[in-house]
Design a protein around this motif. Structure first.
Motif, PDB file in Angstrom:
ATOM      1  N   PHE A 177       2.447  17.434 -12.041  1.00 32.54           N
ATOM      2  CA  PHE A 177       2.401  18.821 -11.586  1.00 32.54           C
ATOM      3  C   PHE A 177       3.595  19.605 -12.127  1.00 32.54           C
ATOM      4  CE2 PHE A 177       3.781  22.000  -8.463  1.00 32.54           C
ATOM      5  CZ  PHE A 177       2.689  22.849  -8.497  1.00 32.54           C
ATOM      6  N   VAL A 178       4.789  19.027 -12.032  1.00 31.45           N
ATOM      7  CA  VAL A 178       5.993  19.705 -12.503  1.00 31.45           C
ATOM      8  C   VAL A 178       5.909  19.943 -14.011  1.00 31.45           C
ATOM      9  CG1 VAL A 178       8.482  19.430 -12.838  1.00 31.45           C
ATOM     10  CG2 VAL A 178       7.469  18.905 -10.627  1.00 31.45           C
ATOM     11  N   LYS A 179       5.453  18.941 -14.756  1.00 33.78           N
ATOM     12  CA  LYS A 179       5.336  19.088 -16.215  1.00 33.78           C
ATOM     13  C   LYS A 179       4.316  20.173 -16.547  1.00 33.78           C
ATOM     14  CE  LYS A 179       5.184  16.823 -20.548  1.00 33.78           C
ATOM     15  NZ  LYS A 179       5.464  18.026 -21.261  1.00 33.78           N
ATOM     16  N   THR A 180       3.180  20.159 -15.866  1.00 35.42           N
ATOM     17  CA  THR A 180       2.149  21.174 -16.100  1.00 35.42           C
ATOM     18  C   THR A 180       2.682  22.568 -15.784  1.00 35.42           C
ATOM     19  OG1 THR A 180       0.448  19.565 -15.528  1.00 35.42           O
ATOM     20  CG2 THR A 180      -0.195  21.888 -15.505  1.00 35.42           C
ATOM     21  N   LEU A 181       3.377  22.687 -14.664  1.00 33.16           N
ATOM     22  CA  LEU A 181       3.939  23.976 -14.277  1.00 33.16           C
ATOM     23  C   LEU A 181       4.977  24.444 -15.297  1.00 33.16           C
ATOM     24  CD1 LEU A 181       4.022  26.197 -12.121  1.00 33.16           C
ATOM     25  CD2 LEU A 181       5.798  24.873 -10.972  1.00 33.16           C
ATOM     26  N   ASP A 182       5.817  23.526 -15.755  1.00 34.36           N
ATOM     27  CA  ASP A 182       6.820  23.865 -16.763  1.00 34.36           C
ATOM     28  C   ASP A 182       6.155  24.330 -18.058  1.00 34.36           C
ATOM     29  OD1 ASP A 182       9.573  24.034 -17.617  1.00 34.36           O
ATOM     30  OD2 ASP A 182       9.137  22.284 -18.882  1.00 34.36           O
ATOM     31  N   ASP A 183       5.098  23.622 -18.481  1.00 35.72           N
ATOM     32  CA  ASP A 183       4.370  24.017 -19.689  1.00 35.72           C
ATOM     33  C   ASP A 183       3.759  25.405 -19.531  1.00 35.72           C
ATOM     34  OD1 ASP A 183       5.041  21.612 -20.825  1.00 35.72           O
ATOM     35  OD2 ASP A 183       3.070  20.680 -20.494  1.00 35.72           O
ATOM     36  N   GLU A 184       3.187  25.674 -18.370  1.00 34.97           N
ATOM     37  CA  GLU A 184       2.579  26.991 -18.130  1.00 34.97           C
ATOM     38  C   GLU A 184       3.639  28.095 -18.141  1.00 34.97           C
ATOM     39  OE1 GLU A 184       0.114  26.998 -14.653  1.00 34.97           O
ATOM     40  OE2 GLU A 184      -1.160  25.400 -15.433  1.00 34.97           O
ATOM     41  N   SER A 191       0.838  -1.206   0.000  1.00 31.16           N
ATOM     42  CA  SER A 191       0.000   0.000   0.000  1.00 31.16           C
ATOM     43  C   SER A 191       0.875   1.260   0.000  1.00 31.16           C
ATOM     44  CB  SER A 191      -0.910  -0.012   1.225  1.00 31.16           C
ATOM     45  OG  SER A 191      -1.633   1.174   1.317  1.00 31.16           O
ATOM     46  N   SER A 192       1.935   1.244   0.787  1.00 32.19           N
ATOM     47  CA  SER A 192       2.842   2.394   0.834  1.00 32.19           C
ATOM     48  C   SER A 192       3.540   2.596  -0.507  1.00 32.19           C
ATOM     49  CB  SER A 192       3.897   2.199   1.926  1.00 32.19           C
ATOM     50  OG  SER A 192       3.284   2.134   3.181  1.00 32.19           O
ATOM     51  N   GLU A 193       3.965   1.501  -1.127  1.00 31.82           N
ATOM     52  CA  GLU A 193       4.605   1.614  -2.440  1.00 31.82           C
ATOM     53  C   GLU A 193       3.633   2.168  -3.475  1.00 31.82           C
ATOM     54  OE1 GLU A 193       6.059  -2.294  -3.286  1.00 31.82           O
ATOM     55  OE2 GLU A 193       7.939  -1.955  -2.207  1.00 31.82           O
ATOM     56  N   ARG A 194       2.383   1.724  -3.437  1.00 25.38           N
ATOM     57  CA  ARG A 194       1.369   2.227  -4.372  1.00 25.38           C
ATOM     58  C   ARG A 194       1.154   3.730  -4.157  1.00 25.38           C
ATOM     59  NH1 ARG A 194      -3.756   3.262  -3.807  1.00 25.38           N
ATOM     60  NH2 ARG A 194      -3.927   2.177  -1.836  1.00 25.38           N
ATOM     61  N   LEU A 195       1.050   4.132  -2.892  1.00 28.55           N
ATOM     62  CA  LEU A 195       0.880   5.557  -2.589  1.00 28.55           C
ATOM     63  C   LEU A 195       2.093   6.365  -3.062  1.00 28.55           C
ATOM     64  CD1 LEU A 195      -0.693   5.461   0.967  1.00 28.55           C
ATOM     65  CD2 LEU A 195      -1.767   6.257  -1.131  1.00 28.55           C
ATOM     66  N   TYR A 196       3.286   5.797  -2.873  1.00 31.17           N
ATOM     67  CA  TYR A 196       4.495   6.475  -3.326  1.00 31.17           C
ATOM     68  C   TYR A 196       4.482   6.659  -4.843  1.00 31.17           C
ATOM     69  CZ  TYR A 196       9.357   7.358  -4.435  1.00 31.17           C
ATOM     70  OH  TYR A 196      10.513   7.894  -4.945  1.00 31.17           O
ATOM     71  N   ARG A 197       4.114   5.604  -5.562  1.00 33.87           N
ATOM     72  CA  ARG A 197       4.048   5.714  -7.027  1.00 33.87           C
ATOM     73  C   ARG A 197       3.015   6.757  -7.442  1.00 33.87           C
ATOM     74  NH1 ARG A 197       4.471   0.103  -6.715  1.00 33.87           N
ATOM     75  NH2 ARG A 197       2.239  -0.144  -7.028  1.00 33.87           N
ATOM     76  N   GLU A 198       1.862   6.773  -6.772  1.00 35.84           N
ATOM     77  CA  GLU A 198       0.830   7.762  -7.109  1.00 35.84           C
ATOM     78  C   GLU A 198       1.334   9.178  -6.844  1.00 35.84           C
ATOM     79  OE1 GLU A 198      -2.661   6.719  -4.902  1.00 35.84           O
ATOM     80  OE2 GLU A 198      -3.066   4.937  -6.112  1.00 35.84           O
ATOM     81  N   LEU A 199       2.034   9.359  -5.706  1.00 30.04           N
ATOM     82  CA  LEU A 199       2.577  10.680  -5.399  1.00 30.04           C
ATOM     83  C   LEU A 199       3.641  11.084  -6.419  1.00 30.04           C
ATOM     84  CD1 LEU A 199       2.919  10.611  -1.519  1.00 30.04           C
ATOM     85  CD2 LEU A 199       1.469  12.105  -2.868  1.00 30.04           C
ATOM     86  N   THR A 200       4.459  10.140  -6.824  1.00 35.54           N
ATOM     87  CA  THR A 200       5.486  10.427  -7.827  1.00 35.54           C
ATOM     88  C   THR A 200       4.847  10.831  -9.151  1.00 35.54           C
ATOM     89  OG1 THR A 200       6.932   8.817  -6.766  1.00 35.54           O
ATOM     90  CG2 THR A 200       7.516   9.501  -8.979  1.00 35.54           C
ATOM     91  N   VAL A 201       3.817  10.103  -9.558  1.00 37.30           N
ATOM     92  CA  VAL A 201       3.123  10.447 -10.807  1.00 37.30           C
ATOM     93  C   VAL A 201       2.486  11.822 -10.684  1.00 37.30           C
ATOM     94  CG1 VAL A 201       1.136   9.837 -12.231  1.00 37.30           C
ATOM     95  CG2 VAL A 201       2.742   8.068 -11.546  1.00 37.30           C
ATOM     96  N   THR A 202       1.852  12.080  -9.538  1.00 42.09           N
ATOM     97  CA  THR A 202       1.219  13.383  -9.321  1.00 42.09           C
ATOM     98  C   THR A 202       2.267  14.493  -9.359  1.00 42.09           C
ATOM     99  OG1 THR A 202      -0.483  12.363  -7.959  1.00 42.09           O
ATOM    100  CG2 THR A 202      -0.182  14.740  -7.727  1.00 42.09           C
ATOM    101  N   GLU A 203       3.403  14.264  -8.703  1.00 41.63           N
ATOM    102  CA  GLU A 203       4.465  15.270  -8.684  1.00 41.63           C
ATOM    103  C   GLU A 203       4.996  15.513 -10.093  1.00 41.63           C
ATOM    104  OE1 GLU A 203       8.832  16.094  -6.691  1.00 41.63           O
ATOM    105  OE2 GLU A 203       7.960  14.103  -6.578  1.00 41.63           O
TER     106      GLU A 203
END
Length: 160
Positions: A93-100, A78-90
């Motif tokens: 977010f970084v890609k979206t911010l860079d594009d903006e 469960s922790s690994e899944r949450l970590y992967r989700e947070l990594t994908v979200t991060e």
């Protein structure tokens, strides 16, 4: 080094294990000299799956330990899944911010180019044309011929 444990069954099991070992090593006494409260071990036996009684078989203990290990493994997954989700979200977010930011930079440059072209058309070209007219126009020619006549008269006067 410390480890934070979130599974209450594992915490209870570790506490009960420590109390059993203490009772075996120091019957009736705690290593610090005070009497050990065996009721604590009994209380833990009521809230967690690992029994504290001395007549428990090795197979039962092994079964309870395996259950605890399975719970820990589930938490790890469960922790690994949450970590992967947070990594994908991060990353998203970084890609979206860079594009903006890139889009903002592009709009700023476009706005600058429009303002520069307006300034060039309305101010720079007008002033340049006026300067060129004054330097190459009829008035400049008459002023230039008058300047040359005056200079030649001055040179004649200085020679005499």
């Amino acid at each position: 080094m410390s480890i934070e444990i979130h599974n209450p069954h594992l915490v209870n099991s570790l506490v009960a294990d420590a109390e059993r070992r203490t009772l075996k090593l120091y019957p009736g006494k705690h290593p610090g000299g005070a009497a050990l409260q065996s009721s604590t071990a009994l209380d833990h036996a009521n809230v967690h799956p690992v029994a504290v009684s001395s007549h428990q078989t090795t197979a039962e203990t092994k079964l309870k330990t395996e259950e605890i290990e399975k719970d820990c493994y589930k938490q790890l997954l469960s922790s690994e899944r949450l970590y992967r989700e947070l990594t994908v979200t991060e990353n998203t977010f970084v890609k979206t911010l860079d594009d903006e930011l890139e889009e903002n930079k592009r709009k700023h440059k476009q706005k600058y180019d429009v303002l520069f072209s307006k300034w060039e058309d309305s101010i720079f070209k007008t002033v340049k044309a006026d300067i060129n007219d004054k330097l190459t126009g009829k008035q400049f020619n008459s002023l230039d011929s008058q300047k040359r006549r005056l200079f030649s008269r001055l040179s004649i006067c200085l020679q005499h």
